[in-house]
Scaffold this motif. Structure first.
Motif, mmCIF file in Angstrom:
data_model
loop_
_atom_site.group_PDB
_atom_site.id
_atom_site.type_symbol
_atom_site.label_atom_id
_atom_site.label_comp_id
_atom_site.label_asym_id
_atom_site.label_seq_id
_atom_site.Cartn_x
_atom_site.Cartn_y
_atom_site.Cartn_z
ATOM 1 N N ILE A 1 12.423 -8.661 -0.043
ATOM 2 C CA ILE A 1 12.258 -9.873 -0.843
ATOM 3 C C ILE A 1 10.772 -10.232 -0.967
ATOM 4 O O ILE A 1 10.375 -11.000 -1.834
ATOM 5 C CB ILE A 1 13.043 -11.044 -0.213
ATOM 6 C CG1 ILE A 1 13.109 -12.239 -1.165
ATOM 7 C CG2 ILE A 1 12.446 -11.446 1.125
ATOM 8 C CD1 ILE A 1 13.995 -13.358 -0.670
ATOM 9 N N HIS A 2 9.956 -9.667 -0.077
ATOM 10 C CA HIS A 2 8.512 -9.930 -0.084
ATOM 11 C C HIS A 2 7.783 -8.604 0.089
ATOM 12 O O HIS A 2 8.221 -7.732 0.841
ATOM 13 C CB HIS A 2 8.128 -10.878 1.058
ATOM 14 C CG HIS A 2 6.652 -10.989 1.264
ATOM 15 N ND1 HIS A 2 5.833 -11.740 0.445
ATOM 16 C CD2 HIS A 2 5.837 -10.438 2.206
ATOM 17 C CE1 HIS A 2 4.592 -11.654 0.867
ATOM 18 N NE2 HIS A 2 4.555 -10.867 1.931
ATOM 19 N N LEU A 3 6.658 -8.472 -0.616
ATOM 20 C CA LEU A 3 5.846 -7.264 -0.521
ATOM 21 C C LEU A 3 4.383 -7.665 -0.656
ATOM 22 O O LEU A 3 4.036 -8.496 -1.512
ATOM 23 C CB LEU A 3 6.230 -6.285 -1.637
ATOM 24 C CG LEU A 3 5.668 -4.863 -1.574
ATOM 25 C CD1 LEU A 3 6.242 -4.108 -0.380
ATOM 26 C CD2 LEU A 3 5.998 -4.106 -2.865
ATOM 27 N N THR A 4 3.532 -7.110 0.181
ATOM 28 C CA THR A 4 2.103 -7.371 0.024
ATOM 29 C C THR A 4 1.617 -6.719 -1.275
ATOM 30 O O THR A 4 2.338 -5.951 -1.914
ATOM 31 C CB THR A 4 1.312 -6.828 1.225
ATOM 32 O OG1 THR A 4 1.554 -5.418 1.358
ATOM 33 C CG2 THR A 4 1.725 -7.525 2.508
ATOM 34 N N ASP A 5 0.390 -7.044 -1.667
ATOM 35 C CA ASP A 5 -0.117 -6.601 -2.963
ATOM 36 C C ASP A 5 -0.075 -5.072 -3.100
ATOM 37 O O ASP A 5 -0.381 -4.333 -2.158
ATOM 38 C CB ASP A 5 -1.555 -7.069 -3.152
ATOM 39 C CG ASP A 5 -1.635 -8.580 -3.350
ATOM 40 O OD1 ASP A 5 -0.590 -9.191 -3.639
ATOM 41 O OD2 ASP A 5 -2.734 -9.135 -3.202
ATOM 42 N N ILE A 6 0.304 -4.637 -4.288
ATOM 43 C CA ILE A 6 0.365 -3.207 -4.601
ATOM 44 C C ILE A 6 -0.973 -2.776 -5.195
ATOM 45 O O ILE A 6 -1.464 -3.400 -6.146
ATOM 46 C CB ILE A 6 1.498 -2.916 -5.604
ATOM 47 C CG1 ILE A 6 2.848 -3.348 -5.034
ATOM 48 C CG2 ILE A 6 1.527 -1.438 -5.978
ATOM 49 C CD1 ILE A 6 3.987 -3.272 -6.027
ATOM 50 N N PRO A 7 -1.586 -1.716 -4.668
ATOM 51 C CA PRO A 7 -2.853 -1.242 -5.243
ATOM 52 C C PRO A 7 -2.649 -0.724 -6.667
ATOM 53 O O PRO A 7 -1.526 -0.473 -7.113
ATOM 54 C CB PRO A 7 -3.255 -0.092 -4.299
ATOM 55 C CG PRO A 7 -2.446 -0.271 -3.064
ATOM 56 C CD PRO A 7 -1.171 -0.934 -3.491
ATOM 57 N N ALA A 8 -3.751 -0.555 -7.359
ATOM 58 C CA ALA A 8 -3.684 -0.005 -8.714
ATOM 59 C C ALA A 8 -3.058 1.392 -8.673
ATOM 60 O O ALA A 8 -3.326 2.186 -7.769
ATOM 61 C CB ALA A 8 -5.084 0.064 -9.315
ATOM 62 N N LEU A 9 -2.205 1.664 -9.658
ATOM 63 C CA LEU A 9 -1.539 2.958 -9.743
ATOM 64 C C LEU A 9 -2.266 3.855 -10.743
ATOM 65 O O LEU A 9 -2.782 3.396 -11.767
ATOM 66 C CB LEU A 9 -0.086 2.777 -10.181
ATOM 67 C CG LEU A 9 0.806 1.934 -9.261
ATOM 68 C CD1 LEU A 9 2.201 1.801 -9.861
ATOM 69 C CD2 LEU A 9 0.880 2.532 -7.869
ATOM 70 N N GLU B 1 0.813 -1.220 0.000
ATOM 71 C CA GLU B 1 0.000 0.000 0.000
ATOM 72 C C GLU B 1 0.845 1.269 0.000
ATOM 73 O O GLU B 1 0.362 2.341 -0.369
ATOM 74 C CB GLU B 1 -0.911 0.016 1.232
ATOM 75 C CG GLU B 1 -2.061 -0.973 1.178
ATOM 76 C CD GLU B 1 -2.958 -0.846 2.395
ATOM 77 O OE1 GLU B 1 -2.600 -0.069 3.314
ATOM 78 O OE2 GLU B 1 -4.002 -1.519 2.429
ATOM 79 N N LEU B 2 2.098 1.144 0.422
ATOM 80 C CA LEU B 2 2.964 2.322 0.484
ATOM 81 C C LEU B 2 3.624 2.656 -0.854
ATOM 82 O O LEU B 2 4.221 3.725 -0.999
ATOM 83 C CB LEU B 2 4.041 2.117 1.547
ATOM 84 C CG LEU B 2 3.557 2.136 3.000
ATOM 85 C CD1 LEU B 2 4.692 1.799 3.955
ATOM 86 C CD2 LEU B 2 2.968 3.500 3.353
#
Length: 357
Positions: free
Chosen positions: A278-286, A258-259
Motif C-alpha cells: 500500500i506504500h512504496l518509497t520513491d521509484i528512481p527514473a526508469l 529502488e527495487l
C-alpha cells in the motif's frame, strides 16, 4: 461488572466475563517508532451497530500496513485509531439485524471493511477500487485490542484446520499475496521472482510452488532466505542480486522503490511486475530500453475484494499452507512493530491476549 446486552429483534443474549472497558493500543501522533506513536489505552467496550458483530479477539496479525499507519507513511484517517486488520476472534454479540453468524462462531476480520455497493467498481466486481471504501484499523478500530466490532458482511469464516494464531496472517498477508500473484499474470509453470520475504511472501511462494511455478526469492536477512529455501524456492539471493534466470513475473513485497528497476530488469520480455504494498518509497527514473521495452509491465495492487478473501481461504485450507508465526503478547505490540521494521520477525508476528487478563 458483568456486561449484559440483549438483542431484542432476535431475542438472543450475550453475557459473561467481559468488563465495560478493554485494553487496547491506539495511534496517538504518527511518527518514528522511537517517539512511541503507539500507546496503550483503556477504552470503552465497543457496541455493535445494526448489521455488526462484536468479537472477542483471540489473535491479531501485525501487518506492515500497521507499521505504515503508525509511522505516518500513510495519512491519518482517524485520531487515536486502534490498528490491526488480521483479526481472528469469537462472535460475542450480534447487532440488530445481524444473522450470518451465531454466538460463539470463529470469524476473521480483514482490511476491507465497507464499500458503497453501488458505484461502477462495486457493480463490476472490483469493490477494492470503490472511492467510498473504508478499512479496519485505519478508518475504524481494529484488532490491537481485546474486543473489536466488524460489519458481518465483511467478516470471513475461518478454516477450521488453522489455529487462531496461524489463521491471522491469512486475512491480509495471505489475501493480498494471492491477489498480487494473480496481478502478476504468471504463466503456467513460469518463473516467479519474489522481492522481500515476510508474512505475505512466504504464503504466496507456497501457493506459486503448488501451482507448478519456479520461484526465485530475493530478500535481505539470512533467516528469511533460509525459510524461502525450506519452502521450496529454486534459488535465494539478495534483493539487488540478479536471479539465475529471466523471470516471467515478479512481485515486489518490500516497500522499497529502488527495487522497481531492479525487478523490471530481471524480467523476460512480456513479463509483469506486481507491486504488492500500500506504500512504496520513491521509484528512481526508469530507462525505457533496460526496464520497459519488450512489453514488460508494472501493475499495482490495491486492497482486495471479498471474493479474493473467500477464494484464498479455501485455497489455503486445500493446500494446507504452512504459516510461520511469532506470537507476541498484546501488551508488547510496540515491540512487535519495532521488530517488523528492523526485519527481525520470522514469518509473521501475531498478537495474542495477555495471560494476565
Amino acid at each position: 461488572m458483568r456486561w449484559v446486552h440483549v438483542v431484542r429483534r432476535h431475542g438472543r443474549r450475550a453475557e459473561g466475563g467481559a468488563t465495560s472497558t478493554m485494553q487496547a493500543w491506539v495511534v496517538d501522533e504518527p511518527g518514528p517508532l522511537r517517539r512511541h506513536p503507539l500507546v496503550r489505552a483503556e477504552l470503552s467496550l465497543p457496541e455493535p451497530g445494526p448489521g455488526d458483530v462484536l468479537i472477542r479477539v483471540r489473535a491479531c496479525g501485525v501487518c506492515r500496513t500497521d507499521l505504515h499507519l503508525v509511522t505516518g507513511d500513510l495519512p491519518r484517517h482517524r485520531h487515536r485509531v486502534v490498528p490491526g486488520h488480521e483479526v481472528v476472534g469469537e462472535v460475542a454479540l450480534l447487532g440488530e439485524g445481524a444473522h450470518r453468524f451465531a454466538l460463539g462462531d470463529r470469524v476473521g476480520v480483514a482490511w476491507l471493511r465497507t464499500t458503497c455497493g453501488a458505484c461502477r467498481w462495486c457493480r463490476s466486481g472490483r469493490e477494492n477500487l470503490c472511492a467510498a471504501s473504508r478499512y479496519t484499523g485505519w478508518d475504524a478500530d481494529g484488532g490491537y485490542a481485546e474486543w473489536t466490532v466488524v460489519p458481518e458482511a465483511y467478516a470471513y469464516r475461518v478454516p477450521a484446520s488453522f489455529s487462531d494464531v496461524d489463521a491471522a496472517p491469512l486475512l491480509c498477508a495471505g489475501i493480498i499475496g494471492y491477489r498480487s500473484l494473480r496481478r502478476a499474470q504468471l504463466p503456467p509453470g513460469g518463473r516467479l521472482g519474489i522481492y522481500g520475504f515476510g508474512a505475505s511472501a512466504h504464503l504466496t511462494a507456497q501457493v506459486a510452488v503448488a501451482q507448478g511455478a519456479e520461484v526465485h526469492v530475493l530478500t535481505r536477512g539470512e533467516g528469511a532466505r533460509a525459510l524461502a529455501a525450506e519452502l521450496g524456492a529454486a534459488s535465494v539471493g539478495g534483493p539487488y542480486d540478479a536471479p539465475p534466470v529471466p523471470l516471467d513475473a515478479a512481485i515486489l513485497f518490500a516497500p522499497v522503490g529502488e527495487l522497481v528497476p531492479v525487478a523490471l530488469e530481471a524480467l523476460a520480455s512480456g513479463g509483469t511486475l506486481a507491486l504488492a504494498g500500500i506504500h512504496l518509497t520513491d521509484i528512481p527514473a526508469l530507462d525505457y530500453q533496460r526496464h520497459l521495452f519488450g512489453e514488460r509491465s508494472v501493475r499495482s495492487v490495491t486492497s482486495n475484494t471479498r471474493q479474493d478473501g473467500v477464494e484464498f481461504l479455501l485455497l489455503a485450507e486445500r493446500l494446507r499452507l504452512r504459516v510461520t508465526t511469532t506470537p507476541v503478547p498484546l501488551g508488547e505490540a510496540d515491540r512487535a512493530l519495532m521488530d517488523l521494521e528492523a526485519g527481525r520477525v520470522h514469518g509473521a508476528a501475531v498478537l495474542v491476549p495477555d495471560h494476565s487478563r
